[in-house]
Each structure stands twice: as C-alpha cells, then as structure tokens.
Design an enzyme around this catalytic site. Structure first.
Site, PDB file in Angstrom:
ATOM      1  N   PHE A   7     -10.686 -14.419 -61.468  1.00 57.00           N
ATOM      2  CA  PHE A   7     -11.961 -13.869 -61.907  1.00 57.00           C
ATOM      3  C   PHE A   7     -13.112 -14.824 -61.622  1.00 57.00           C
ATOM      4  O   PHE A   7     -13.018 -16.025 -61.895  1.00 57.00           O
ATOM      5  CB  PHE A   7     -11.935 -13.595 -63.418  1.00 57.00           C
ATOM      6  CG  PHE A   7     -11.116 -12.409 -63.821  1.00 57.00           C
ATOM      7  CD1 PHE A   7     -11.635 -11.125 -63.718  1.00 57.00           C
ATOM      8  CD2 PHE A   7      -9.832 -12.572 -64.309  1.00 57.00           C
ATOM      9  CE1 PHE A   7     -10.886 -10.019 -64.098  1.00 57.00           C
ATOM     10  CE2 PHE A   7      -9.072 -11.478 -64.698  1.00 57.00           C
ATOM     11  CZ  PHE A   7      -9.593 -10.199 -64.588  1.00 57.00           C
ATOM     12  N   ASP A   8     -14.197 -14.281 -61.076  1.00 61.20           N
ATOM     13  CA  ASP A   8     -15.472 -14.958 -61.103  1.00 61.20           C
ATOM     14  C   ASP A   8     -15.939 -14.916 -62.564  1.00 61.20           C
ATOM     15  O   ASP A   8     -15.388 -14.155 -63.367  1.00 61.20           O
ATOM     16  CB  ASP A   8     -16.445 -14.209 -60.181  1.00 61.20           C
ATOM     17  CG  ASP A   8     -17.856 -14.729 -60.262  1.00 61.20           C
ATOM     18  OD1 ASP A   8     -18.047 -15.947 -60.118  1.00 61.20           O
ATOM     19  OD2 ASP A   8     -18.771 -13.913 -60.480  1.00 61.20           O
ATOM     20  N   LEU A   9     -16.953 -15.720 -62.918  1.00 63.02           N
ATOM     21  CA  LEU A   9     -17.412 -15.728 -64.310  1.00 63.02           C
ATOM     22  C   LEU A   9     -18.759 -15.028 -64.476  1.00 63.02           C
ATOM     23  O   LEU A   9     -18.838 -13.949 -65.050  1.00 63.02           O
ATOM     24  CB  LEU A   9     -17.490 -17.170 -64.822  1.00 63.02           C
ATOM     25  CG  LEU A   9     -17.895 -17.355 -66.292  1.00 63.02           C
ATOM     26  CD1 LEU A   9     -16.934 -16.623 -67.223  1.00 63.02           C
ATOM     27  CD2 LEU A   9     -17.958 -18.844 -66.648  1.00 63.02           C
ATOM     28  N   ASP A  10     -19.831 -15.623 -63.947  1.00 60.04           N
ATOM     29  CA  ASP A  10     -21.168 -15.050 -64.108  1.00 60.04           C
ATOM     30  C   ASP A  10     -21.274 -13.698 -63.413  1.00 60.04           C
ATOM     31  O   ASP A  10     -21.002 -13.571 -62.219  1.00 60.04           O
ATOM     32  CB  ASP A  10     -22.226 -15.990 -63.516  1.00 60.04           C
ATOM     33  CG  ASP A  10     -22.315 -17.316 -64.265  1.00 60.04           C
ATOM     34  OD1 ASP A  10     -22.123 -17.316 -65.490  1.00 60.04           O
ATOM     35  OD2 ASP A  10     -22.581 -18.341 -63.621  1.00 60.04           O
ATOM     36  N   VAL A 164     -11.782 -11.064 -58.256  1.00 57.20           N
ATOM     37  CA  VAL A 164     -12.659 -10.039 -58.824  1.00 57.20           C
ATOM     38  C   VAL A 164     -14.029 -10.673 -59.024  1.00 57.20           C
ATOM     39  O   VAL A 164     -14.164 -11.654 -59.763  1.00 57.20           O
ATOM     40  CB  VAL A 164     -12.123  -9.509 -60.166  1.00 57.20           C
ATOM     41  CG1 VAL A 164     -13.044  -8.424 -60.726  1.00 57.20           C
ATOM     42  CG2 VAL A 164     -10.702  -8.972 -60.000  1.00 57.20           C
TER      43      VAL A 164
END
Length: 222
Positions: A7-10, A164
């Site tokens: 996963f990306d965060l922002d 993602v």
C-alpha cells in the site's frame, strides 16, 4: 499468483492533505513566498518533496533540500497527525490478511513517519513490513522504495506483488520494477494518467479492494 499487497500511504490509506499543505506553506513562508492558492500545494502530495520545491517554485537542489528540512520542522511536530484514515481501511486490510495475503507498505513518506501514523491509528500491527523514504533523500522515489521492498523480501517473486496507489508516480514506479498496480480513484492523483502507464484495476473505495483482488487470476487464499 498475487499474494503480496503493498500500500501507498498518502491518498491511498490516509487523507493527509491538511498536514502536508500547512507544512508546505510554513516552508514557503520562510523563503518569503506567500502562496495564496493553496490548491496548488496538492502537487506536493505524492512525489518527493524536494522535487516539488524545485519544479513548482524554482528552488535549486540545495535550497530544495533546506526547504524540506524547514517543512519537517512543522510536519514532524504537528502536521503528521493532521490526517484521517479513509473509510474502510482497517476492515479491508484485516480481510486481506484473513484471506492469506502478505501486507506491506511502500510509501515515499519517510519510513519513521509512516510507522508513527500507522501506530497513531492502531493499525501498524496489521503490516508485515513498512518501507518508506529516508530523511537524507537517498531513498525517496517510488522505484527506490520498491527496490528496497524487494531487497527486504528477496524471497518473494515480484510477479506476486501488487502496489495499491493513487498517483502516476505509483503506477510508474510499479511498472519500472515489473510489478502489478491497482489505482484508487478517491486519492490525489489522476486515474487516467495511471492507466497510461498500466494498471490492472481501479477501485473507488477500500471496501472494493478485496473483491477486486478476488476476481484476479491466481489470487491468494483461494
């Protein structure tokens, strides 16, 4: 077989716009730049901060590095927690874990900050590993983050990984490293731009992700 979700965060798991925009304004003010159109500062979300200072405000690499340090003066104290989880994030990740997926993070935000945010929301324990940028800029591009993921998880084939994310930087980084990418439409990026680079799906909410992954060939846990 896709069995590892990164996963990306922002813009993917959290709406971090308030903290990032206020911290970017803080840094720009230090250099006498009074940005009236805060909408322009959404461009700071996604790519490395130094690149944004250089590209949009004409900073030299040296001044951009200094500006990032000034940005972090505010962000690391206050801005880091000026964010919120998108709906369904925790439920989505728990469901994926139950289905046998390995869960990681690949973010261009500093790794220490990623862990602080995940811990703040009580979901750090749901991640098998968290990979982020370094404060010295040695590792900040998405491709560099993904390379570090593969170094740490060297026993996991890249064709079994899926990132993602919400921006073209996510899609481009994944394509460069030869891994799959799924776009979320609710973040800060442009899905149409991501499609140009190559993605295998789009979801409009975190609630949709488990179903989307379940429909892909060779999904884990089935």
């Amino acid at each position: 077989m896709i069995d590892t979700i990164l996963f990306d965060l922002d813009g993917t798991l959290i709406d971090s716009s308030e903290g990032i925009i206020k911290s970017a304004l803080y840094a720009l003010e230090y250099y006498g730049i009074h940005e009236q159109d805060t909408g322009k500062l959404y461009r700071f979300i996604g790519p490395p901060l130094s690149e944004s200072f250089e590209k949009y405000y004409g900073f030299s690499p040296e001044r951009a590095y200094e500006a990032v340090e000034k940005y972090r003066e505010r962000y690391n104290k206050t801005g880091i927690f000026e964010c919120r989880l998108y709906p369904g994030v925790e439920q989505c990740i728990r469901q994926l874990r139950e289905r046998g997926y390995r869960i990681g993070m690949a973010s261009s935000k500093p790794e220490v900050s990623c862990k602080r945010i995940l811990e703040h929301f009580g979901i750090l324990e749901l991640f098998d590993d968290v990979t982020g940028a370094t404060f010295d800029g040695r590792r900040d591009k998405k491709s560099q983050i993904l390379e570090e993921v593969m170094r740490r998880w060297s026993d996991i084939p890249r064709e079994s990984m899926c990132l993602v994310g919400d921006t073209e930087f996510d899609a481009a980084g994944a394509a460069e490293l030869g891994i799959f990418c799924i776009a979320v439409s609710y973040g800060f990026g442009d899905v149409e731009e991501m499609k140009k680079t190559g993605i295998i799906g789009v979801c409009d909410s975190m609630e949709e992700l488990p179903g989307l992954l379940a429909g892909l060939p060779g999904k884990a846990g089935y």
